[in-house]
Enzyme design. Structure first.
Site, PDB file in Angstrom:
ATOM      1  N   GLU A  49       0.819  -1.211   0.000  1.00 15.19           N
ATOM      2  CA  GLU A  49       0.000   0.000   0.000  1.00 15.19           C
ATOM      3  C   GLU A  49       0.856   1.266   0.000  1.00 15.19           C
ATOM      4  O   GLU A  49       0.453   2.283  -0.574  1.00 15.19           O
ATOM      5  CB  GLU A  49      -0.947   0.003   1.203  1.00 15.19           C
ATOM      6  CG  GLU A  49      -2.050  -1.055   1.135  1.00 15.19           C
ATOM      7  CD  GLU A  49      -1.646  -2.394   1.742  1.00 15.19           C
ATOM      8  OE1 GLU A  49      -2.517  -3.269   1.874  1.00 15.19           O
ATOM      9  OE2 GLU A  49      -0.446  -2.559   2.100  1.00 15.19           O
ATOM     10  N   GLN A 112      -9.216  -5.983  11.834  1.00 13.96           N
ATOM     11  CA  GLN A 112      -8.699  -5.021  10.857  1.00 13.96           C
ATOM     12  C   GLN A 112      -9.390  -3.659  10.970  1.00 13.96           C
ATOM     13  O   GLN A 112      -9.681  -2.994   9.971  1.00 13.96           O
ATOM     14  CB  GLN A 112      -8.793  -5.565   9.427  1.00 13.96           C
ATOM     15  CG  GLN A 112      -7.805  -6.714   9.176  1.00 13.96           C
ATOM     16  CD  GLN A 112      -7.623  -7.058   7.720  1.00 13.96           C
ATOM     17  OE1 GLN A 112      -8.508  -6.831   6.896  1.00 13.96           O
ATOM     18  NE2 GLN A 112      -6.472  -7.622   7.367  1.00 13.96           N
ATOM     19  N   MET A 468      24.214   9.134   2.900  1.00 16.71           N
ATOM     20  CA  MET A 468      24.142  10.439   3.539  1.00 16.71           C
ATOM     21  C   MET A 468      24.393  10.340   5.040  1.00 16.71           C
ATOM     22  O   MET A 468      25.053  11.204   5.635  1.00 16.71           O
ATOM     23  CB  MET A 468      22.788  11.106   3.265  1.00 16.71           C
ATOM     24  CG  MET A 468      22.716  12.550   3.743  1.00 16.71           C
ATOM     25  SD  MET A 468      23.884  13.639   2.890  1.00 16.71           S
ATOM     26  CE  MET A 468      22.951  14.028   1.411  1.00 16.71           C
TER      27      MET A 468
END
Length: 551
Positions: A49, A112, A468
């Site tokens: 998702e 859920q 980084m």
């Protein structure tokens, strides 16, 4: 006519011009997916998702139209949150639909169930939970209106399963009417006159352009203003492409990882014309020392941004394109002088460059991507050193050609965003410039690119580090590389396992042939560029320092 909530949703999406949804199905959204089965809307099944949210975000940034994503309740909805927060920070028009447990089970810790409206309240422009099917069409229209007007941003619509399943006698809710929401397109004439007078008085103006220029489609007006005033233009990470990077007045990017001449210009200017920016800390450095000699004129659609981070002398609240057009009418062309000469001298003395030492350099790779694509590719990035190299070494000449996670700095953004960009721009070349750390955060979306035959190219700058973070450890923590060295998979074999093409590049002479082969392949390609391990992003303003204190 009787319609189910799911059919109302699909019909209203088509009414809003939606042609693509990125999503992942689940129990609470089964009625919606059943309605989508017969709909004239393309559904892209991502493999996570978060990938759906980032793909919708990339689609929106490339096309200028709102991106749409869909997920089920509970973990499906919470997996969207990072993508929604990313869109919120970068002002991207996104409409996210989530399934929810039935209304009778709300608040009972049902299977859920997650309070997704509560969770996303801080990272959405607005959100809804729809508890009556009769309200659904009106809410969807409002969601698209809010997402795309004023300062763009994400809107979430949470739909319980019974609301999607119920059938009602459909009645058109009519046009959107939000009495408390009226974005102001143009400021009062007296404010415009005051701004124009300040611009005409200035001797050392600098234009500081951001993502608001891209969002409002104001790139032509920005160029006209700059050429009229002979004012140099610095563009933020989100503003890259809003002003041509090859234009003589271009300063490139300012700030922590900006060009030396852009930072010097900020320190010396007498008027800073800030256009569609939010004065992010990565640009300003030490606030007390930011643009110390300048009056600040700030143009922004969002009044909350005016004075939020820096003092503003002349505020202009309104749509960037309309405000610039109104200003241009009040201005006269300027003649070149000492300021333009000084800027040109700085640009010659402090070019953005790097040292060659026989190792494969990331800057070389990105410059070669620019050459091979003729500067016409759509570039997405992940987040890290490669993102800054992509900002400096690929020259962006048109808006919506550089797409990256700015405010939130989301590792794993670039690849699913590139999928969204490729869907929005099917005939164009798309490159995700990635790091070997970031690419693995959403690498499962290779299956999506292969499944839908999307010719997304991935150029991995592989230095075996979280680059980084390692750079900061080198500079500020005595090279104590705590948990930043990576043990990577074989990216070539991984790409091939998904059905994509893969190639490893270790020398400079291999770069161009590999890139040319990837562009010609017209299929998903993953290129593993094994670069120098401890190459740093320079110049670099250490945190807490002023812009004229650069390493």
């Amino acid at each position: 006519m009787k319609k189910s909530g799911a059919q109302i949703l699909v019909d209203t999406l088509q009414e809003q011009g939606v042609d693509t949804i990125f999503g992942f199905p689940g129990g609470s959204v089964l009625p919606i997916y059943d309605a989508l089965y017969d709909a004239d809307i393309r559904h892209i099944l991502t493999r996570h998702e978060q990938g759906a949210a980032h793909a919708a975000d990339g689609y929106a940034r490339a096309s200028g139209r709102p991106g749409v994503c869909l997920a089920t309740s509970g973990p499906g909805a919470t997996n969207l949150v990072t993508g929604i927060a990313n869109a919120y920070m970068d002002s991207v028009p996104l409409v996210a639909f989530t399934g929810q447990v039935t209304t009778g089970l709300l608040g009972r810790d049902s299977f859920q169930e997650a309070d997704i409206t509560g969770i996303t309240m801080p990272v959405t422009k607005h959100n809804y939970i729809v508890k009556d099917t009769r309200e659904l069409a009106g809410v969807i229209r409002e969601a698209f209106y809010i997402a795309t007007t004023g300062r763009p941003g994400p809107v979430l619509v949470d739909i319980p399963k019974d609301v999607a399943s119920n059938e009602i006698e459909y009645q058109d809710p009519g046009p959107v009417n939000l009495p408390g929401y009226h974005p102001q397109p143009v400021p009062p004439a007296e404010q415009l006159n005051r701004a124009a007078a300040a611009i005409l008085r200035s001797e050392r103006p600098v234009i500081y352009a951001g993502g608001g220029v891209v969002s409002s489609g104001a790139h032509r007006e920005l160029r006209q203003l700059a050429e009229m005033l002979l004012a140099p233009v610095a563009t933020t990470l989100m503003g890259l492409g809003s002003f041509p990077g090859d234009h003589p007045l271009s300063l490139g990017m300012p700030g922590m990882h900006g060009s030396k001449y852009a930072n010097y210009a900020f320190c010396e200017c007498d008027l800073l014309i800030a256009v569609g920016v939010r004065f992010d800390d990565r640009v300003t450095g030490k606030i007390d020392c930011f643009a110390p000699r300048a009056k600040i004129l700030h143009i922004d659609i969002d009044p909350a941004e005016i004075g939020k981070n820096v003092r503003v002398d002349i505020p202009l609240v309104g749509d960037v394109r309309q405000v610039l057009a109104a200003l241009i009418e009040r201005l006269e062309a300027k003649l070149p002088g000492a300021w333009q000469e000084k800027i040109d001298t700085w640009k010659k003395e402090y070019p953005v460059t790097y040292e060659e030492n026989g190792h494969l350099k990331p800057q070389q790779v990105i410059r070669e991507i620019y050459r091979v694509t003729g500067g016409q590719a759509r570039i997405t990035t992940e987040v890290g050193q490669h993102q800054m190299w992509a900002a400096h070494y690929y020259t962006y000449t048109r808006p919506r050609s550089f797409i990256s996670s700015g405010g939130l700095g989301t590792m794993g953004y670039g690849f699913p965003a590139a999928i969204g960009v490729q869907v929005a721009c099917p005939g164009e070349t798309v490159f995700d410039i990635a790091g070997d750390g970031s690419i693995q955060m959403n690498i499962q979306e290779l299956a999506t690119a292969v499944n839908y035959e999307l010719p997304v190219n991935v150029a991995i700058m592989n230095n075996g580090f979280l680059g980084m973070v390692r750079q900061w450890q080198e500079l500020f923590y005595n090279r104590r590389y705590a948990y930043t060295e990576l043990v990577n998979p074989d990216f070539v074999r991984l790409a091939e396992a998904y059905g994509a093409a893969g190639r490893r590049v270790t020398t400079a002479r291999e770069v161009a042939p590999a890139l040319e082969e990837a562009v010609a392949a017209q299929k998903p390609v993953m290129l593993d560029f094994v670069i120098e391990r401890e190459e740093n992003v320079l110049p670099f303003v250490p945190p807490g320092e002023s812009l004229d204190h650069m390493l």
